[in-house]
Design an enzyme around this catalytic site. Structure first.
Site, PDB file in Angstrom:
ATOM      1  N   ILE A  38       0.839  -1.183   0.000  1.00 59.60           N
ATOM      2  CA  ILE A  38       0.000   0.000   0.000  1.00 59.60           C
ATOM      3  C   ILE A  38       0.887   1.250   0.000  1.00 59.60           C
ATOM      4  CG2 ILE A  38      -0.158  -0.073   2.541  1.00 59.60           C
ATOM      5  CD1 ILE A  38      -2.965   1.131   2.254  1.00 59.60           C
ATOM      6  N   GLY A  39       0.578   2.184  -0.891  1.00 61.73           N
ATOM      7  CA  GLY A  39       1.385   3.393  -1.006  1.00 61.73           C
ATOM      8  C   GLY A  39       2.461   3.319  -2.068  1.00 61.73           C
TER       9      GLY A  39
ATOM     10  N   LYS B 205       0.815   1.247  -7.111  1.00 62.28           N
ATOM     11  CA  LYS B 205       0.472   0.188  -8.070  1.00 62.28           C
ATOM     12  C   LYS B 205      -0.821   0.503  -8.838  1.00 62.28           C
ATOM     13  CE  LYS B 205      -1.843  -2.614  -4.565  1.00 62.28           C
ATOM     14  NZ  LYS B 205      -1.959  -3.940  -3.946  1.00 62.28           N
TER      15      LYS B 205
ATOM     16  N   ASP C 150      -4.111  -4.472 -10.743  1.00 63.81           N
ATOM     17  CA  ASP C 150      -3.257  -4.003  -9.644  1.00 63.81           C
ATOM     18  C   ASP C 150      -3.234  -5.011  -8.499  1.00 63.81           C
ATOM     19  OD1 ASP C 150      -5.699  -3.679  -8.366  1.00 63.81           O
ATOM     20  OD2 ASP C 150      -5.249  -1.658  -7.624  1.00 63.81           O
TER      21      ASP C 150
ATOM     22  N   VAL D 104       1.301   7.265   1.790  1.00 61.83           N
ATOM     23  CA  VAL D 104       0.045   6.964   2.466  1.00 61.83           C
ATOM     24  C   VAL D 104      -0.512   8.226   3.115  1.00 61.83           C
ATOM     25  CG1 VAL D 104      -0.993   5.737   4.415  1.00 61.83           C
ATOM     26  CG2 VAL D 104       0.499   4.511   2.818  1.00 61.83           C
TER      27      VAL D 104
ATOM     28  N   ARG E  46      -1.903  10.649   0.442  1.00 59.14           N
ATOM     29  CA  ARG E  46      -3.186  10.234  -0.133  1.00 59.14           C
ATOM     30  C   ARG E  46      -4.358  10.727   0.714  1.00 59.14           C
ATOM     31  NH1 ARG E  46      -2.451   4.131  -2.285  1.00 59.14           N
ATOM     32  NH2 ARG E  46      -3.792   3.681  -0.535  1.00 59.14           N
TER      33      ARG E  46
END
Length: 215
Positions: free
Chosen positions: A16-17, A20, A88, A141, A144
């Site tokens: 995560i982050g 992708k 993804d 992260v 976002r």
């Protein structure tokens, strides 16, 4: 020959982050390919998982497992893998999350369900693994600014990064490009995407590395 003619089914993976989903979307847009993405926002347990991991880990993991299995099964049934596809995620990585979030008994139950599903998904023609430093993952992260992701701990990201590295160190089921993703700004720089595509088209072996920092 274009990218999707050579590699009709591409999977982009990373913690995560790592970016992708951004890369998968950009590749699909550029080549007018079918896009297959995780639907994290549809998981009703995810917010609670990041607040109370021990309590909601199994529910969160099983929801994602069934969701991903259904996505792949529907594609196979509709024969859409005959067309160019960028995803993804792939199902093989699902146990990575389970291994670091579930206790031993929960993981054994998860493994039984995972094996019972027996989803028949074709192997990717290419897997792109975005290898991203921990500091960069944490920064992205935060940038976002998705509310439930702000509860993700550095320790969790570190464990996740480690299991990804371990998995792709041994992965050999499909051609693999491991990308040093520290300075590759796919989200904001079109030149970075073009550079990556050029590197992919240069691939000759089943396992190669790309460090754009050295270009």
């Amino acid at each position: 020959m274009q990218l999707m003619e050579r590699f009709p089914y591409i999977v982009v993976e990373g913690p995560i982050g790592s970016g992708k989903t951004t890369l998968a979307r950009k590749l699909a847009d550029r080549y007018n390919a079918q896009l297959l993405v995780e639907q994290a926002e549809a998981n009703p347990f995810l917010t609670r998982f990041y607040q109370e991991p021990g309590r909601y880990a199994l529910q969160t993991q099983l929801f994602f497992l069934f969701q991903r299995a259904n996505q792949l099964r529907e594609l196979a049934q509709r024969d859409l893998f005959g067309a160019a596809t960028v995803a993804d995620f792939f199902l093989e990585k699902d146990p990575l999350f389970a291994r670091i979030t579930l206790d031993n008994q929960e993981f054994q139950l998860y493994r039984q369900i995972f094996q019972h599903l027996q989803v028949q998904a074709p192997a990717p023609d290419l897997v792109i693994y975005l290898q991203t430093p921990l500091d960069a993952l944490q920064e992205r992260v935060q940038q976002r600014n998705i509310s439930y992701e702000q509860n993700i701990s550095r320790d969790y990201l570190h464990k996740l990064s480690d299991v990804y590295s371990e998995f792709f160190h041994q992965y050999d089921a499909a051609p693999l490009l491991i990308v040093n993703n520290d300075k590759l700004n796919i989200a904001t720089e079109e030149a970075s995407l073009t550079l990556l595509i050029e590197r992919i088209m240069q691939m000759r072996g089943r396992r190669e590395f790309f460090n754009p920092n050295l270009q």
